[in-house]
Design a protein around this motif. Structure first.
Motif, PDB file in Angstrom:
ATOM      1  N   MET A  11       0.832  -1.211   0.000  1.00  0.00           N
ATOM      2  CA  MET A  11       0.000   0.000   0.000  1.00  0.00           C
ATOM      3  C   MET A  11       0.863   1.257   0.000  1.00  0.00           C
ATOM      4  SD  MET A  11      -3.085  -1.130   2.552  1.00  0.00           S
ATOM      5  CE  MET A  11      -3.905   0.458   2.468  1.00  0.00           C
ATOM      6  N   ARG A  49      -3.546   9.118   1.508  1.00  0.00           N
ATOM      7  CA  ARG A  49      -4.515   8.015   1.356  1.00  0.00           C
ATOM      8  C   ARG A  49      -4.143   6.836   2.254  1.00  0.00           C
ATOM      9  NH1 ARG A  49      -8.829   9.280  -1.028  1.00  0.00           N
ATOM     10  NH2 ARG A  49      -7.526  10.280  -2.580  1.00  0.00           N
ATOM     11  N   TYR A  50      -2.835   6.574   2.345  1.00  0.00           N
ATOM     12  CA  TYR A  50      -2.368   5.448   3.161  1.00  0.00           C
ATOM     13  C   TYR A  50      -2.773   5.641   4.633  1.00  0.00           C
ATOM     14  CZ  TYR A  50       0.967   2.382   5.538  1.00  0.00           C
ATOM     15  OH  TYR A  50       1.529   1.440   6.347  1.00  0.00           O
ATOM     16  N   HIS A  90      -5.155   7.511   5.749  1.00  0.00           N
ATOM     17  CA  HIS A  90      -6.632   7.403   5.813  1.00  0.00           C
ATOM     18  C   HIS A  90      -7.020   5.919   5.948  1.00  0.00           C
ATOM     19  CE1 HIS A  90     -10.861   7.532   4.622  1.00  0.00           C
ATOM     20  NE2 HIS A  90     -10.589   6.841   3.521  1.00  0.00           N
ATOM     21  N   CYS A  91      -6.413   5.080   5.155  1.00  0.00           N
ATOM     22  CA  CYS A  91      -6.740   3.642   5.198  1.00  0.00           C
ATOM     23  C   CYS A  91      -6.424   3.042   6.572  1.00  0.00           C
ATOM     24  CB  CYS A  91      -5.981   2.890   4.101  1.00  0.00           C
ATOM     25  SG  CYS A  91      -6.612   3.251   2.449  1.00  0.00           S
ATOM     26  N   GLU A 108      -9.141   1.369   9.020  1.00  0.00           N
ATOM     27  CA  GLU A 108      -8.944   0.022   9.570  1.00  0.00           C
ATOM     28  C   GLU A 108      -9.258   0.016  11.070  1.00  0.00           C
ATOM     29  OE1 GLU A 108      -4.857  -1.139  10.226  1.00  0.00           O
ATOM     30  OE2 GLU A 108      -5.296  -3.221   9.721  1.00  0.00           O
ATOM     31  N   LEU A 121      -8.870  -1.504   5.889  1.00  0.00           N
ATOM     32  CA  LEU A 121      -7.507  -1.183   5.460  1.00  0.00           C
ATOM     33  C   LEU A 121      -7.427  -1.080   3.935  1.00  0.00           C
ATOM     34  CD1 LEU A 121      -4.469  -0.887   6.262  1.00  0.00           C
ATOM     35  CD2 LEU A 121      -4.287  -3.375   5.951  1.00  0.00           C
ATOM     36  N   HIS A 168      -9.940  -0.672   1.673  1.00  0.00           N
ATOM     37  CA  HIS A 168     -11.102  -0.146   0.921  1.00  0.00           C
ATOM     38  C   HIS A 168     -10.700   0.827  -0.193  1.00  0.00           C
ATOM     39  CE1 HIS A 168     -10.641   3.403   3.430  1.00  0.00           C
ATOM     40  NE2 HIS A 168     -11.534   4.013   2.686  1.00  0.00           N
ATOM     41  N   ASP A 169      -9.656   1.620   0.023  1.00  0.00           N
ATOM     42  CA  ASP A 169      -9.223   2.584  -1.009  1.00  0.00           C
ATOM     43  C   ASP A 169      -7.929   2.144  -1.698  1.00  0.00           C
ATOM     44  OD1 ASP A 169     -11.313   4.372  -0.864  1.00  0.00           O
ATOM     45  OD2 ASP A 169     -10.302   5.754   0.521  1.00  0.00           O
ATOM     46  N   TYR A 170      -7.647   0.854  -1.653  1.00  0.00           N
ATOM     47  CA  TYR A 170      -6.387   0.345  -2.225  1.00  0.00           C
ATOM     48  C   TYR A 170      -6.173   0.845  -3.660  1.00  0.00           C
ATOM     49  CZ  TYR A 170      -2.894  -2.901  -4.006  1.00  0.00           C
ATOM     50  OH  TYR A 170      -1.772  -3.439  -4.592  1.00  0.00           O
ATOM     51  N   ASP A 228     -15.374   4.420   6.981  1.00  0.00           N
ATOM     52  CA  ASP A 228     -14.792   5.345   6.003  1.00  0.00           C
ATOM     53  C   ASP A 228     -15.363   6.749   6.190  1.00  0.00           C
ATOM     54  OD1 ASP A 228     -13.454   6.217   3.710  1.00  0.00           O
ATOM     55  OD2 ASP A 228     -15.041   5.541   2.358  1.00  0.00           O
TER      56      ASP A 228
END
Ligand SMILES: [Fe+2]
Ligand SMILES: [Fe+2]
Length: 200
Positions: free
Chosen positions: A22, A30-31, A33-34, A38, A60, A62-64, A139
């Motif tokens: 990731m 973004r990382y 945020h993930c 999580e 974790l 969802h936005d990969y 999220d």
């Protein structure tokens, strides 16, 4: 937080390996945020006696695929024979529904409960499981979120997941309409379903 054991989840990678992938493919913004999503998802799952490991992993991931190019999504839709109607939409819808295919291909995660939560986190579904709801809501209310209505959203999440889902769908539709944005039909269907289930 302990217990990042994914033994019951079909995955080629452990959490550290997933995190390193990731970091390679996502911006710091973004990382992080993930990671926050999580944590919130694990908390929601624990609070509602759910599947902490699956909710956490789906949160974790969802936005990969969120930062992939439009062309990459278009190629995946065509190559994986996904619904051609998806081609009418954009990143906002693709990063969930099409992102799940990218997660399978790149991370070797095939757990359908986790993948469905990723697919459904953007538009919801009438079939949302508890894991799906944790990700959908997690999220929306992660600690860095700040928008008119965030306190209400967090309060609904304490009341029930169904209420939080209903509030989020209502809020998202209102937001999209106010910005003259297109709405994926599944979002309307989800709204019609959950607005009668939640207690708003
Ligand atoms: Fe997303
Ligand atoms: Fe997100």
């Amino acid at each position: 937080m302990t217990d990042f054991n994914y033994d019951t989840i079909k995955s080629d990678l452990n959490r550290d390996e997933i995190l390193s992938r990731m970091q390679d493919t996502l911006s710091d913004y973004r990382y992080t945020h993930c990671l926050r999503v999580e944590k919130v998802c694990r908390g929601l799952a624990a609070e509602y006696d759910g599947d902490v490991a699956r909710a956490g992993l789906a949160g974790l991931l969802h936005d990969y695929a969120k930062e992939r190019s439009d062309q990459e999504f278009i190629d995946v839709i065509k190559n994986n024979d996904l619904d051609p109607k998806l081609l009418n939409y954009n990143n906002a819808v693709w990063h969930g529904i099409v992102g799940a295919e990218i997660i399978k291909d790149e991370l070797g995660i095939y757990d359908e409960d986790v993948l469905n939560a990723v697919r459904r986190h953007t538009v919801g579904s009438t079939n949302m499981t508890q894991v799906d709801k944790c990700v959908f809501v997690g999220d929306f209310i992660e600690p860095e979120r700040d928008f008119p209505g965030i306190n209400e959203a967090r309060n609904y999440a304490k009341k029930s997941l169904d209420s939080a889902v209903a509030f989020e769908l209502k809020h998202s539709l209102q937001h999209l309409v106010s910005k003259n944005r297109e709405i994926y039909p599944e979002t309307f269907i989800s709204y019609n379903y959950w607005i009668t289930k939640g207690d708003l």
